[in-house]
Design a protein around this motif. Structure first.
Motif, mmCIF file in Angstrom:
data_model
loop_
_atom_site.group_PDB
_atom_site.id
_atom_site.type_symbol
_atom_site.label_atom_id
_atom_site.label_comp_id
_atom_site.label_asym_id
_atom_site.label_seq_id
_atom_site.Cartn_x
_atom_site.Cartn_y
_atom_site.Cartn_z
ATOM 1 N N HIS A 64 22.451 -25.260 31.067
ATOM 2 C CA HIS A 64 21.220 -25.942 30.598
ATOM 3 C C HIS A 64 20.470 -26.908 31.645
ATOM 4 N N GLY A 65 19.218 -26.925 31.909
ATOM 5 C CA GLY A 65 18.475 -27.559 32.803
ATOM 6 C C GLY A 65 19.335 -28.928 32.872
ATOM 7 N N PHE A 66 19.336 -29.549 31.835
ATOM 8 C CA PHE A 66 19.610 -31.151 31.718
ATOM 9 C C PHE A 66 21.035 -31.233 32.101
ATOM 10 N N LEU A 67 22.049 -30.331 31.925
ATOM 11 C CA LEU A 67 23.275 -30.359 32.460
ATOM 12 C C LEU A 67 23.229 -30.387 33.903
ATOM 13 N N THR A 68 22.450 -29.616 34.718
ATOM 14 C CA THR A 68 22.223 -29.405 35.976
ATOM 15 C C THR A 68 21.831 -30.794 36.395
#
Length: 156
Positions: A64-68
């Motif tokens: 996920h982008g938000f995980l990154t």
């Protein structure tokens, strides 16, 4: 000289310079699955390796982008050591975030921080503007870039 003034001078001398580079972190499927459970974002491109290998151009699942982006806190803790007299740091937010390159599961990431600006916010607080780049090992383009704001709080 106060701790805040000392830190201000320290940071003013480093504007435009790289502050630090974190160690590499591997994004594995368990990390992605845990993030999916926590955020309730269970899109198949993140959690179904077989389908993602077959039906995406990525060859498998991606983070996920938000995980990154969420990894930035850990990267920052490696790179921003408290200045003398600093009692805490506070995440003040982001001015801009761009997800430039998908992070394939199994990739290794690290954070790089470049100081863009520093200003006095109050008698006990400095506001730091930092360019965050999260790099993917072996990739030309980073996973993301962001303008990140942080407050350093001092005891005097």
């Amino acid at each position: 000289m106060s701790s805040l003034q000392n830190a201000l001078e320290h940071y003013q001398a480093r504007i435009g310079s790289e502050i630090g580079e974190s160690s590499w972190v591997t994004v594995d499927q368990q990390m992605v699955d845990t993030f999916a459970e926590t955020t309730r974002d269970k899109q198949w491109i993140h959690i179904d390796p077989e389908r993602a290998a077959k039906d995406t151009p990525f060859g498998g699942t991606i983070a996920h982008g938000f995980l990154t982006l969420s990894l930035a806190s850990g990267f920052a803790s490696e790179c921003f050591k408290p200045r003398p007299g600093q009692v805490m740091g506070i995440n003040y937010g982001l001015n801009k975030v761009r997800f430039l390159n998908p992070v394939k599961v199994g990739s290794r990431l690290r954070g790089k921080f470049t100081l863009q600006g520093i200003s006095v916010r109050s008698d006990t607080e400095l506001l730091r503007e930092t360019l965050l780049t999260i790099e993917i090992e072996g990739a030309e383009r980073p996973a993301l870039v962001a303008e990140w704001l942080g407050i350093s709080v001092f005891d005097d």
